[in-house]
Design an enzyme around this catalytic site. Structure first.
Site, PDB file in Angstrom:
ATOM      1  N   GLY A 175       0.061   5.424  -4.363  1.00  0.00           N
ATOM      2  CA  GLY A 175      -0.545   6.703  -4.742  1.00  0.00           C
ATOM      3  C   GLY A 175       0.051   7.852  -3.942  1.00  0.00           C
ATOM      4  O   GLY A 175       0.384   8.907  -4.495  1.00  0.00           O
TER       5      GLY A 175
ATOM      6  N   HIS B 108       2.708   3.261  -8.976  1.00  0.00           N
ATOM      7  CA  HIS B 108       2.566   1.820  -9.227  1.00  0.00           C
ATOM      8  C   HIS B 108       3.804   1.300  -9.966  1.00  0.00           C
ATOM      9  O   HIS B 108       4.296   0.215  -9.689  1.00  0.00           O
ATOM     10  CB  HIS B 108       1.310   1.527 -10.048  1.00  0.00           C
ATOM     11  CG  HIS B 108       0.040   1.925  -9.346  1.00  0.00           C
ATOM     12  ND1 HIS B 108      -0.190   1.621  -8.028  1.00  0.00           N
ATOM     13  CD2 HIS B 108      -1.063   2.610  -9.764  1.00  0.00           C
ATOM     14  CE1 HIS B 108      -1.381   2.097  -7.675  1.00  0.00           C
ATOM     15  NE2 HIS B 108      -1.921   2.711  -8.701  1.00  0.00           N
TER      16      HIS B 108
ATOM     17  N   ARG C 163       1.883  -5.027   6.153  1.00  0.00           N
ATOM     18  CA  ARG C 163       1.143  -3.992   5.439  1.00  0.00           C
ATOM     19  C   ARG C 163       1.974  -2.720   5.471  1.00  0.00           C
ATOM     20  O   ARG C 163       2.411  -2.268   6.533  1.00  0.00           O
ATOM     21  CB  ARG C 163      -0.236  -3.741   6.056  1.00  0.00           C
ATOM     22  CG  ARG C 163      -0.973  -2.654   5.291  1.00  0.00           C
ATOM     23  CD  ARG C 163      -2.437  -2.567   5.548  1.00  0.00           C
ATOM     24  NE  ARG C 163      -3.002  -1.644   4.555  1.00  0.00           N
ATOM     25  CZ  ARG C 163      -4.233  -1.658   4.104  1.00  0.00           C
ATOM     26  NH1 ARG C 163      -5.074  -2.559   4.550  1.00  0.00           N
ATOM     27  NH2 ARG C 163      -4.647  -0.776   3.214  1.00  0.00           N
TER      28      ARG C 163
ATOM     29  N   LEU D   6      11.151 -20.534  -4.161  1.00  0.00           N
ATOM     30  CA  LEU D   6      10.085 -19.686  -3.596  1.00  0.00           C
ATOM     31  C   LEU D   6       8.830 -19.851  -4.439  1.00  0.00           C
ATOM     32  O   LEU D   6       8.895 -19.815  -5.671  1.00  0.00           O
ATOM     33  CB  LEU D   6      10.518 -18.209  -3.624  1.00  0.00           C
ATOM     34  CG  LEU D   6       9.481 -17.193  -3.131  1.00  0.00           C
ATOM     35  CD1 LEU D   6       9.366 -17.214  -1.603  1.00  0.00           C
ATOM     36  CD2 LEU D   6       9.839 -15.768  -3.586  1.00  0.00           C
TER      37      LEU D   6
ATOM     38  N   GLU E  23       0.564 -13.387  12.376  1.00  0.00           N
ATOM     39  CA  GLU E  23       1.162 -12.223  13.051  1.00  0.00           C
ATOM     40  C   GLU E  23       1.164 -11.054  12.065  1.00  0.00           C
ATOM     41  O   GLU E  23       1.476 -11.240  10.879  1.00  0.00           O
ATOM     42  CB  GLU E  23       2.609 -12.533  13.472  1.00  0.00           C
ATOM     43  CG  GLU E  23       2.733 -13.655  14.471  1.00  0.00           C
ATOM     44  CD  GLU E  23       2.086 -13.351  15.817  1.00  0.00           C
ATOM     45  OE1 GLU E  23       2.054 -12.165  16.215  1.00  0.00           O
ATOM     46  OE2 GLU E  23       1.586 -14.299  16.456  1.00  0.00           O
TER      47      GLU E  23
ATOM     48  N   SER F 169      -7.053  -5.763  -6.026  1.00  0.00           N
ATOM     49  CA  SER F 169      -8.230  -6.300  -5.335  1.00  0.00           C
ATOM     50  C   SER F 169      -9.455  -6.201  -6.237  1.00  0.00           C
ATOM     51  O   SER F 169      -9.483  -5.412  -7.201  1.00  0.00           O
ATOM     52  CB  SER F 169      -8.482  -5.525  -4.041  1.00  0.00           C
ATOM     53  OG  SER F 169      -8.983  -4.242  -4.340  1.00  0.00           O
TER      54      SER F 169
ATOM     55  N   GLU G 100     -12.069  -4.794  -5.428  1.00  0.00           N
ATOM     56  CA  GLU G 100     -12.537  -3.398  -5.258  1.00  0.00           C
ATOM     57  C   GLU G 100     -11.752  -2.437  -6.172  1.00  0.00           C
ATOM     58  O   GLU G 100     -12.267  -1.386  -6.559  1.00  0.00           O
ATOM     59  CB  GLU G 100     -12.371  -2.948  -3.797  1.00  0.00           C
ATOM     60  CG  GLU G 100     -13.303  -3.631  -2.809  1.00  0.00           C
ATOM     61  CD  GLU G 100     -12.931  -5.082  -2.489  1.00  0.00           C
ATOM     62  OE1 GLU G 100     -11.747  -5.465  -2.623  1.00  0.00           O
ATOM     63  OE2 GLU G 100     -13.847  -5.853  -2.126  1.00  0.00           O
TER      64      GLU G 100
ATOM     65  N   ASP H 149       0.830  -1.204   0.000  1.00  0.00           N
ATOM     66  CA  ASP H 149       0.000   0.000   0.000  1.00  0.00           C
ATOM     67  C   ASP H 149       0.862   1.251   0.000  1.00  0.00           C
ATOM     68  O   ASP H 149       1.970   1.251   0.537  1.00  0.00           O
ATOM     69  CB  ASP H 149      -0.895  -0.038   1.256  1.00  0.00           C
ATOM     70  CG  ASP H 149      -2.068   0.916   1.143  1.00  0.00           C
ATOM     71  OD1 ASP H 149      -2.308   1.447   0.049  1.00  0.00           O
ATOM     72  OD2 ASP H 149      -2.724   1.145   2.165  1.00  0.00           O
ATOM     73  N   GLY H 150       0.318   2.309  -0.581  1.00  0.00           N
ATOM     74  CA  GLY H 150       0.983   3.613  -0.509  1.00  0.00           C
ATOM     75  C   GLY H 150       1.603   4.094  -1.812  1.00  0.00           C
ATOM     76  O   GLY H 150       2.284   5.122  -1.826  1.00  0.00           O
TER      77      GLY H 150
ATOM     78  N   ARG I 153      -0.548   8.995 -10.204  1.00  0.00           N
ATOM     79  CA  ARG I 153      -0.613   7.768  -9.406  1.00  0.00           C
ATOM     80  C   ARG I 153       0.087   6.583 -10.084  1.00  0.00           C
ATOM     81  O   ARG I 153       0.718   5.776  -9.425  1.00  0.00           O
ATOM     82  CB  ARG I 153      -2.077   7.408  -9.129  1.00  0.00           C
ATOM     83  CG  ARG I 153      -2.783   8.399  -8.211  1.00  0.00           C
ATOM     84  CD  ARG I 153      -4.226   7.981  -7.984  1.00  0.00           C
ATOM     85  NE  ARG I 153      -4.315   6.665  -7.416  1.00  0.00           N
ATOM     86  CZ  ARG I 153      -4.184   6.391  -6.109  1.00  0.00           C
ATOM     87  NH1 ARG I 153      -3.994   7.373  -5.253  1.00  0.00           N
ATOM     88  NH2 ARG I 153      -4.271   5.169  -5.672  1.00  0.00           N
TER      89      ARG I 153
HETATM   90  C1  FPP Z   1      -1.948   0.165  -3.331  1.00  0.00           C
HETATM   91  O1  FPP Z   1      -1.487   1.487  -3.371  1.00  0.00           O
HETATM   92  C2  FPP Z   1      -1.367  -0.632  -4.383  1.00  0.00           C
HETATM   93  C3  FPP Z   1      -2.069  -1.150  -5.422  1.00  0.00           C
HETATM   94  C4  FPP Z   1      -3.511  -0.944  -5.633  1.00  0.00           C
HETATM   95  C5  FPP Z   1      -1.420  -1.936  -6.486  1.00  0.00           C
HETATM   96  C6  FPP Z   1      -0.189  -2.709  -6.150  1.00  0.00           C
HETATM   97  C7  FPP Z   1       0.579  -2.847  -7.400  1.00  0.00           C
HETATM   98  C8  FPP Z   1       1.904  -2.784  -7.525  1.00  0.00           C
HETATM   99  C9  FPP Z   1       2.823  -2.680  -6.382  1.00  0.00           C
HETATM  100  C10 FPP Z   1       2.453  -2.799  -8.903  1.00  0.00           C
HETATM  101  C11 FPP Z   1       3.369  -3.902  -9.206  1.00  0.00           C
HETATM  102  C12 FPP Z   1       2.832  -5.221  -8.832  1.00  0.00           C
HETATM  103  C13 FPP Z   1       3.245  -6.355  -9.412  1.00  0.00           C
HETATM  104  C14 FPP Z   1       2.833  -7.666  -8.848  1.00  0.00           C
HETATM  105  C15 FPP Z   1       4.104  -6.360 -10.586  1.00  0.00           C
HETATM  106  P1  FPP Z   1      -2.546   2.662  -3.491  1.00  0.00           P
HETATM  107  O2  FPP Z   1      -2.703   3.001  -4.927  1.00  0.00           O
HETATM  108  O3  FPP Z   1      -3.827   2.266  -2.822  1.00  0.00           O
HETATM  109  O4  FPP Z   1      -1.827   3.801  -2.705  1.00  0.00           O
HETATM  110  P2  FPP Z   1      -2.494   4.956  -1.840  1.00  0.00           P
HETATM  111  O5  FPP Z   1      -3.237   4.274  -0.714  1.00  0.00           O
HETATM  112  O6  FPP Z   1      -1.323   5.739  -1.369  1.00  0.00           O
HETATM  113  O7  FPP Z   1      -3.403   5.715  -2.749  1.00  0.00           O
END
Ligand code: FPP
Length: 246
Positions: free
Chosen positions: A26, A40, A191, A134, A210, A68, A70, A23-24, A36
């Site tokens: 964005g 990613h 997380r 892995l 955990e 997700s 969502e 997460d994070g 944004r």
């Molecule tokens: C959440 O951050 C992250 C996602 C919705 C996507 C996760 C995707 C990647 C890390 C890209 C690469 C992944 C792979 C497997 C190649 P957010 O957009 O919700 O951030 P925010 O909460 O700061 O808005």
């Protein structure tokens, strides 16, 4: 070898299965005045780091929440950027994953992906089959509640067809219908970005996991952050609802 990796190995209790809510992205982009999707894209580097770190630490299974159910509600431009990143990742990283002995699995409603992304993702699954160091689960178009509903539906169909008796519906029978059938539950959930939520991720499987929350935003997450989470895990007293062993 880094000092933290050495400490992890000395302790010896390596989590077998580590799951991550990445997460994070964005916020990372926002802090830099970038769109944004740039967050990613930067998140891909962290995915590489965490895989390398997991292999070095001797973790058997790494499960990453990549998209997700969502997330389909995000603006179309962000969805297509995320799909593009998944496709680029699947095409670019294959050889490196094979070199590291990583076997990729994709869990979720893969048939909701567009054809191009889906075939790239299927390509990385086929191309990495047999990797022994892995198992990497990429959770794509995944929701914990939906997964449980799907399992209930599959069991109901088996009851209707007469192959399963309602009395045979046990925890093991339900587990067997989850995307993670046959895998041990995560020992550790990480997380990033400081949010204190499970966000519909692996609701069944996290029963005794955990949890380690770090404020680090996903694109900044490094293998040292993974090692710090494992060291935190190694300090926990896991009781699974029982009293401490005397
Ligand atoms: C959440 O951050 C992250 C996602 C919705 C996507 C996760 C995707 C990647 C890390 C890209 C690469 C992944 C792979 C497997 C190649 P957010 O957009 O919700 O951030 P925010 O909460 O700061 O808005």
């Amino acid at each position: 070898m880094s000092a933290s990796l050495e400490e992890i190995r000395l302790h010896g209790a390596i989590p077998r299965h580590v799951a991550v809510i990445m997460d994070g992205n964005g916020r990372w982009a926002g802090e830099r005045g970038l769109p944004r999707h740039a967050g990613h894209r930067a998140g891909m580097r962290a995915v590489r780091e965490v895989i390398e770190g997991a292999v070095e630490a001797g973790i058997d299974i790494l499960t990453l929440f990549a998209f997700s159910t969502e997330n389909w509600q995000r603006p179309p431009s962000e969805i297509s950027a995320l799909m593009g990143i998944l496709k680029i990742y699947a095409e670019k990283e294959r050889r490196d994953l094979v070199r590291q002995g990583v076997e990729v699995h994709v869990l979720g409603e893969v048939d909701r992906l567009d054809g191009v992304t889906r075939s790239a993702v299927e390509g990385i699954v086929q191309g990495t089959a047999g990797g022994e160091n892995l198992r990497l689960n990429l959770m794509i178009s995944y929701s914990g509640r939906e997964e449980i509903v799907r399992a209930a539906r599959r069991l109901s169909e088996a009851v209707r067809s007469g192959s399963v008796d309602p009395e045979d519906i046990t925890e093991a029978a339900l587990e067997n219908e989850l995307f993670t059938a046959g895998l041990p539950d995560p020992d550790l959930l990480i997380r990033t970005s400081g949010e204190l939520r499970v966000s519909n991720f692996m609701l069944w499987q996290l029963a005794y996991t955990e949890i380690h929350i770090t404020k680090v935003l996903w694109p900044d997450f490094s293998r040292e952050d993974l090692f710090a989470a494992v060291l935190d895990y190694q300090r926990r007293d896991r009781r699974f609802g029982r009293v401490p062993a005397s």
